[in-house]
Motif scaffolding. Sequence first.
Motif, PDB file in Angstrom:
ATOM      1  N   GLY A 219      70.317 -22.176  16.039  1.00 11.46           N
ATOM      2  CA  GLY A 219      71.219 -23.016  16.806  1.00 11.46           C
ATOM      3  C   GLY A 219      71.031 -24.486  16.494  1.00 11.46           C
ATOM      4  N   ILE A 220      69.784 -24.922  16.303  1.00  5.98           N
ATOM      5  CA  ILE A 220      69.528 -26.307  15.904  1.00  5.98           C
ATOM      6  C   ILE A 220      70.106 -26.572  14.526  1.00  5.98           C
ATOM      7  N   LYS A 221      69.837 -25.684  13.583  1.00  3.91           N
ATOM      8  CA  LYS A 221      70.305 -25.894  12.209  1.00  3.91           C
ATOM      9  C   LYS A 221      71.822 -25.816  12.111  1.00  3.91           C
ATOM     10  N   PRO A 226      73.753 -27.324  23.180  1.00  6.66           N
ATOM     11  CA  PRO A 226      73.450 -28.760  23.227  1.00  6.66           C
ATOM     12  C   PRO A 226      72.479 -29.231  22.154  1.00  6.66           C
ATOM     13  N   MET A 227      72.337 -28.470  21.064  1.00  4.45           N
ATOM     14  CA  MET A 227      71.385 -28.814  19.996  1.00  4.45           C
ATOM     15  C   MET A 227      72.095 -29.475  18.826  1.00  4.45           C
ATOM     16  N   VAL A 285      82.800 -29.379  23.785  1.00  2.00           N
ATOM     17  CA  VAL A 285      82.089 -30.639  23.566  1.00  2.00           C
ATOM     18  C   VAL A 285      82.433 -31.223  22.199  1.00  2.00           C
ATOM     19  N   GLY A 286      82.521 -30.359  21.191  1.00  2.00           N
ATOM     20  CA  GLY A 286      82.842 -30.843  19.846  1.00  2.00           C
ATOM     21  C   GLY A 286      84.214 -31.489  19.764  1.00  2.00           C
ATOM     22  N   LEU A 304      83.608 -30.395  13.043  1.00  7.49           N
ATOM     23  CA  LEU A 304      82.694 -29.400  12.478  1.00  7.49           C
ATOM     24  C   LEU A 304      81.869 -28.729  13.570  1.00  7.49           C
ATOM     25  N   VAL A 305      81.299 -29.529  14.476  1.00 10.66           N
ATOM     26  CA  VAL A 305      80.513 -28.972  15.578  1.00 10.66           C
ATOM     27  C   VAL A 305      81.363 -28.016  16.407  1.00 10.66           C
TER      28      VAL A 305
END
Length: 508
Positions: A219-221, A226-227, A285-286, A304-305
Motif C-alpha cells: 500500500g505504501i509503494k 492514507p499512505m 481523496v485522489g 494517478l493516486v
Amino acid sequence: MNVLVPLPFVLPLLGAALALAMRNHGRALRILGTVFHIGVVGSTAALLHAVARDGVVAVQVSGLPAPLGITLVADRLSALLLVVSSVVLLAIMLYAAGEGAGGLSAEEPGVFYPAYLTLTAGVCLVFLAGDLFNLFVAFEVMLASSYVLLTLTPTRERMQAGMTYTVVSLTSSILFLTAVGLAYAATGTVNLADLSGRTAELPPGTRSALGLLFLVVFGIKAAVVPMHLWLPDSYPAALTKITAVFAALLTKAAVYSLIRVQTLLFPRDDASMPMLALAAATMIVGTLGALAQDDLHRVLSFVLVAHIGYMLFGLALFTVAGLAGAILYLVHHIVVQATLFLVSDIMQIETGEKSLRRLGGLAGGSAFTAVLFLIPALSVSGIPPLSGFVAKLALFQAGIGAGGASGRAVTGVAALTGLLTLMAMTRVWTLAFWRPRPPGSGASPEVREVAPRHGLRPIRTVTAAMVGSGLMLVVLAGPLSEWSRDAAQSLADRTAYRNAVLHGGEAP
C-alpha cells in the motif's frame, strides 16, 4: 525455455553494464539503450507466446529444486504486464533519445542510460519473481535506480523530493523485509507457490497479521490512501520523462505484487471490507486532490493516486470478474498515465510553464499537442469507447455482480471518481488549451524551459505512438478481456501455478 524466462531481466542488466563502460559516448548510449529495450520487448513477446501455448512457465535459476532455489515464474498475468511494460519502457527510452537527453547536463546521459536500464531490469524481475525474497530484491533494484533518476540535474526541490521518496521507500522496504522474515519464521519457506499451501495452515490471527502487513507494505509503494502523501511531493519534481516511467510502472509493480501475494497467500471467498474502504478513500481523496492543484504535474500525480483505487477495488472483490477488471485497468493505466506525462512534457517545452494559472492558448498555437492530450485525458476519465471506459465497465459489472451492498457502494464511488476525473481533465483543457494565454504569463511559445536538441518532431512522434497504443487497447478489447479473464481464473485457482513451480507442471 530455461533461457527465455530470465531474459527480460538479464538483457537490461547487461545493457546497463555496457552503458557504464560507454558512458562518455552519447550517441552510442542512445543506440545501445534503444537496442536493448527492443530486445526486452522481443523477449517478453516470445514469453507471452510461450505462456499462451504452454500455460504457467517456471524456471529454477539456481539449479536447486523448488522451494529451495531461486524460482522465476511467468503466467498469464505476469506475461501480459511484461509485454505492456516493456513497450512503454521502450517508448520512453525513444522519447529520451529523441529529446537528446534534454534537461540533463553534459555528463548526466552517462548516468541516465545505465540507471534506466537497471530500472527496466527491476521492473521485469518484479513480474517474474517466484519467491518473496527475490521480490524484495526486485523492489530494491528499482529503488536504487529510481533514486538516481529522480535526482538527475539536481535542484533544491528535486533533492528534497528525492529524500522524501528515499525515506518512504526505505521504510516500506524495512517493513517488507520484516514481513518476509515473519512469513519464513511462521512457515519455513519464502517460495510463493509453497507459501500458498502453508499459509492456509497458520492460526487465523497470524495469517491476518501477515496479510495486513503485506497490505501496508505494498500500500505504501502503490500510494494507497492514507499512505499516498509521498507521491505528489516526489514524482512532479523529477524530469518529466522520468516521472512518466515512475507513474506508469513503479506504482503498478506494487499493485501487481499486492494482487499476487493476496491471491496466492491470503485468498478469500468474499470481499475484503478493509480493502474496499481503502479503495473508496483512494479514489475520492485522489480526485479531490487533483481538482485542488495548480501545477499540471501534481494534477496528474493525484489522478494517478485516485486510479490506484480502481485496481484495489477489483482485488478487494476477490471474484474472477473483479480480478479481471483490475488486470484490464492495470494495462490501460500503464499506457495512458505514461502518455499524459509525456504530453505534459511537450506542453512545458512549448510554453516554459507547468502552472495552470499561467498556461493558455495551446489549442490555437499547437493543435497537434491538444489532440495528443485530449485522447488520453478522455480515456483516463472513462469516456466511451476508449480503454478507460472498457476497464471501468468491467469493474462496475464486477462490483454490481458481487451481490453485496458494500460492492455496490464502492461501485458508486468509482462512478463518482470517473466524473471527478473528467472535471479535473476538463479544467486542465479549459485553462491550458481553450482560454487565451493570460497576459504577462512569461514566455511566448518559442521560449522553452528545455529545448530538445533535435526539435519537437521526434518526441511528438513517440508521444503520438503512445496515444495510438492507447487506442489499440480499444481495438484489442475483446482479446484483452478474454486474456484477463483467463489470468483472473488462474489467480483464483492456484493449482496450475503451484504445479508448475513445485512439480514441474505435472500433477502432484
